[in-house]
Design a protein around this motif. Structure first.
Motif, PDB file in Angstrom:
ATOM      1  N   ASP A  80       0.823  -1.214   0.000  1.00  0.00           N
ATOM      2  CA  ASP A  80       0.000   0.000   0.000  1.00  0.00           C
ATOM      3  C   ASP A  80       0.856   1.263   0.000  1.00  0.00           C
ATOM      4  O   ASP A  80       0.440   2.297  -0.504  1.00  0.00           O
ATOM      5  CB  ASP A  80      -0.913   0.022   1.226  1.00  0.00           C
ATOM      6  CG  ASP A  80      -1.957  -1.076   1.176  1.00  0.00           C
ATOM      7  OD1 ASP A  80      -2.369  -1.467   0.064  1.00  0.00           O
ATOM      8  OD2 ASP A  80      -2.350  -1.547   2.256  1.00  0.00           O
ATOM      9  N   SER A  81       2.037   1.170   0.616  1.00  0.00           N
ATOM     10  CA  SER A  81       2.947   2.318   0.703  1.00  0.00           C
ATOM     11  C   SER A  81       4.357   1.853   0.394  1.00  0.00           C
ATOM     12  O   SER A  81       4.739   0.738   0.739  1.00  0.00           O
ATOM     13  CB  SER A  81       2.928   2.926   2.114  1.00  0.00           C
ATOM     14  OG  SER A  81       1.678   3.487   2.418  1.00  0.00           O
ATOM     15  N   TRP A  82       5.127   2.732  -0.257  1.00  0.00           N
ATOM     16  CA  TRP A  82       6.530   2.439  -0.536  1.00  0.00           C
ATOM     17  C   TRP A  82       7.240   3.734  -0.878  1.00  0.00           C
ATOM     18  O   TRP A  82       6.623   4.747  -1.161  1.00  0.00           O
ATOM     19  CB  TRP A  82       6.687   1.413  -1.663  1.00  0.00           C
ATOM     20  CG  TRP A  82       6.288   1.905  -3.022  1.00  0.00           C
ATOM     21  CD1 TRP A  82       7.084   2.500  -3.950  1.00  0.00           C
ATOM     22  CD2 TRP A  82       4.976   1.880  -3.599  1.00  0.00           C
ATOM     23  NE1 TRP A  82       6.356   2.826  -5.073  1.00  0.00           N
ATOM     24  CE2 TRP A  82       5.053   2.452  -4.878  1.00  0.00           C
ATOM     25  CE3 TRP A  82       3.730   1.418  -3.166  1.00  0.00           C
ATOM     26  CZ2 TRP A  82       3.955   2.589  -5.714  1.00  0.00           C
ATOM     27  CZ3 TRP A  82       2.636   1.551  -3.993  1.00  0.00           C
ATOM     28  CH2 TRP A  82       2.753   2.127  -5.252  1.00  0.00           C
ATOM     29  N   VAL A  83       8.568   3.667  -0.829  1.00  0.00           N
ATOM     30  CA  VAL A  83       9.419   4.777  -1.229  1.00  0.00           C
ATOM     31  C   VAL A  83      10.133   4.351  -2.504  1.00  0.00           C
ATOM     32  O   VAL A  83      10.702   3.257  -2.565  1.00  0.00           O
ATOM     33  CB  VAL A  83      10.454   5.122  -0.138  1.00  0.00           C
ATOM     34  CG1 VAL A  83      11.422   6.188  -0.638  1.00  0.00           C
ATOM     35  CG2 VAL A  83       9.771   5.568   1.137  1.00  0.00           C
ATOM     36  N   THR A 127      15.802  11.254  -7.270  1.00  0.00           N
ATOM     37  CA  THR A 127      14.400  11.583  -7.052  1.00  0.00           C
ATOM     38  C   THR A 127      13.840  10.617  -6.025  1.00  0.00           C
ATOM     39  O   THR A 127      13.865   9.396  -6.233  1.00  0.00           O
ATOM     40  CB  THR A 127      13.592  11.483  -8.362  1.00  0.00           C
ATOM     41  OG1 THR A 127      14.225  12.299  -9.355  1.00  0.00           O
ATOM     42  CG2 THR A 127      12.158  11.930  -8.157  1.00  0.00           C
ATOM     43  N   VAL A 128      13.364  11.148  -4.904  1.00  0.00           N
ATOM     44  CA  VAL A 128      12.790  10.341  -3.824  1.00  0.00           C
ATOM     45  C   VAL A 128      11.296  10.639  -3.787  1.00  0.00           C
ATOM     46  O   VAL A 128      10.897  11.784  -3.593  1.00  0.00           O
ATOM     47  CB  VAL A 128      13.437  10.676  -2.466  1.00  0.00           C
ATOM     48  CG1 VAL A 128      12.800   9.846  -1.352  1.00  0.00           C
ATOM     49  CG2 VAL A 128      14.947  10.475  -2.513  1.00  0.00           C
ATOM     50  N   THR A 129      10.485   9.599  -3.976  1.00  0.00           N
ATOM     51  CA  THR A 129       9.035   9.770  -3.992  1.00  0.00           C
ATOM     52  C   THR A 129       8.398   8.778  -3.034  1.00  0.00           C
ATOM     53  O   THR A 129       8.643   7.576  -3.127  1.00  0.00           O
ATOM     54  CB  THR A 129       8.475   9.528  -5.415  1.00  0.00           C
ATOM     55  OG1 THR A 129       9.192  10.329  -6.349  1.00  0.00           O
ATOM     56  CG2 THR A 129       6.994   9.856  -5.477  1.00  0.00           C
ATOM     57  N   HIS A 156       2.622  10.312   3.299  1.00  0.00           N
ATOM     58  CA  HIS A 156       1.784  11.469   2.964  1.00  0.00           C
ATOM     59  C   HIS A 156       2.475  12.790   3.248  1.00  0.00           C
ATOM     60  O   HIS A 156       2.354  13.753   2.487  1.00  0.00           O
ATOM     61  CB  HIS A 156       0.451  11.392   3.706  1.00  0.00           C
ATOM     62  CG  HIS A 156      -0.498  12.484   3.353  1.00  0.00           C
ATOM     63  ND1 HIS A 156      -0.450  13.731   3.947  1.00  0.00           N
ATOM     64  CD2 HIS A 156      -1.487  12.536   2.449  1.00  0.00           C
ATOM     65  CE1 HIS A 156      -1.385  14.499   3.424  1.00  0.00           C
ATOM     66  NE2 HIS A 156      -2.038  13.805   2.512  1.00  0.00           N
ATOM     67  N   ASP A 157       3.229  12.877   4.339  1.00  0.00           N
ATOM     68  CA  ASP A 157       3.897  14.124   4.719  1.00  0.00           C
ATOM     69  C   ASP A 157       5.339  14.224   4.201  1.00  0.00           C
ATOM     70  O   ASP A 157       6.087  15.097   4.611  1.00  0.00           O
ATOM     71  CB  ASP A 157       3.903  14.268   6.247  1.00  0.00           C
ATOM     72  CG  ASP A 157       2.511  14.459   6.790  1.00  0.00           C
ATOM     73  OD1 ASP A 157       1.673  15.068   6.097  1.00  0.00           O
ATOM     74  OD2 ASP A 157       2.238  14.004   7.921  1.00  0.00           O
ATOM     75  N   GLY A 158       5.729  13.319   3.316  1.00  0.00           N
ATOM     76  CA  GLY A 158       7.072  13.337   2.759  1.00  0.00           C
ATOM     77  C   GLY A 158       7.933  12.226   3.352  1.00  0.00           C
ATOM     78  O   GLY A 158       7.566  11.591   4.329  1.00  0.00           O
ATOM     79  N   VAL A 159       9.072  12.018   2.737  1.00  0.00           N
ATOM     80  CA  VAL A 159       9.948  10.928   3.163  1.00  0.00           C
ATOM     81  C   VAL A 159      11.017  11.438   4.102  1.00  0.00           C
ATOM     82  O   VAL A 159      11.150  10.968   5.225  1.00  0.00           O
ATOM     83  CB  VAL A 159      10.579  10.231   1.929  1.00  0.00           C
ATOM     84  CG1 VAL A 159      11.521   9.123   2.367  1.00  0.00           C
ATOM     85  CG2 VAL A 159       9.486   9.677   1.013  1.00  0.00           C
ATOM     86  N   ILE A 160      11.824  12.397   3.642  1.00  0.00           N
ATOM     87  CA  ILE A 160      12.859  12.987   4.485  1.00  0.00           C
ATOM     88  C   ILE A 160      12.862  14.487   4.257  1.00  0.00           C
ATOM     89  O   ILE A 160      12.431  14.965   3.218  1.00  0.00           O
ATOM     90  CB  ILE A 160      14.263  12.400   4.201  1.00  0.00           C
ATOM     91  CG1 ILE A 160      14.595  12.422   2.715  1.00  0.00           C
ATOM     92  CG2 ILE A 160      14.392  10.996   4.739  1.00  0.00           C
ATOM     93  CD1 ILE A 160      15.960  11.900   2.358  1.00  0.00           C
ATOM     94  N   SER A 161      13.324  15.198   5.260  1.00  0.00           N
ATOM     95  CA  SER A 161      13.362  16.658   5.101  1.00  0.00           C
ATOM     96  C   SER A 161      14.772  17.148   5.037  1.00  0.00           C
ATOM     97  O   SER A 161      15.715  16.501   5.319  1.00  0.00           O
ATOM     98  CB  SER A 161      12.616  17.328   6.243  1.00  0.00           C
ATOM     99  OG  SER A 161      13.082  16.864   7.481  1.00  0.00           O
TER     100      SER A 161
END
Length: 151
Positions: free
Chosen positions: A104-107, A137-139, A146-151
């Motif tokens: 359902d979720s992945w990077v 490119t990190v998606t 939902h709020d992003g992977v890394i900041s």
């Protein structure tokens, strides 16, 4: 690549899937070494090319890292034969775009590097060798990211 992996490894948890895409020598295994360091797993993290999947247990009580080379899998059904613990591990799959339909979720991390020239691939580089620029490119896909992977 290694530093990005460490940063990413610090936010990953059991059940996470990371798909790495990029040409040979782009730094996929180097990135995975950093993820392993960020997770605190036993190393060394090496390319799983000849074993297809390698598990690195946690040294700090966290999730183990399962490093998969999906390149040699004929189809997605063969991943079932590996009996991977997707729920209890962080799974990093090189060439694993076919795995995204199972979660359902992945990077997804796409690494582009220049081709041609005299440079050797990063994984074979010496400390004095120049580092080729990469476009990374990190998606994040799904509610987990939902709020992003890394900041």
């Amino acid at each position: 690549m290694h530093e990005l992996g460490v940063k990413l490894g610090r936010v990953l948890a059991a059940g996470d899937l990371v798909i790495l895409t990029g040409p040979l020598g782009a730094g996929k295994t180097t990135l995975t070494r950093g993820i392993g360091e960020g997770l605190g797993v036993r190393g060394p993290v090496q390319s799983p090319t000849f074993v297809i999947a390698r598990t690195h247990p946690s040294l700090v009580g966290g999730a183990p890292l399962v490093h998969v080379d999906a390149y040699r899998l004929a189809n997605i059904d063969e991943i079932e034969d590996l009996d991977l613990d997707f729920e209890g591990s962080v799974v990093v799959a090189e060439w694993g775009s076919g795995l995204t339909g199972t979660r359902d979720s992945w990077v997804e991390i796409v690494i582009e590097r220049p081709v041609g020239g005299d440079s050797e691939p990063e994984d074979d580089a010496t400390e004095d060798a120049p580092i080729e620029p990469r476009v990374i490119t990190v998606t994040g896909h799904g509610t987990r990211w939902h709020d992003g992977v890394i900041s």
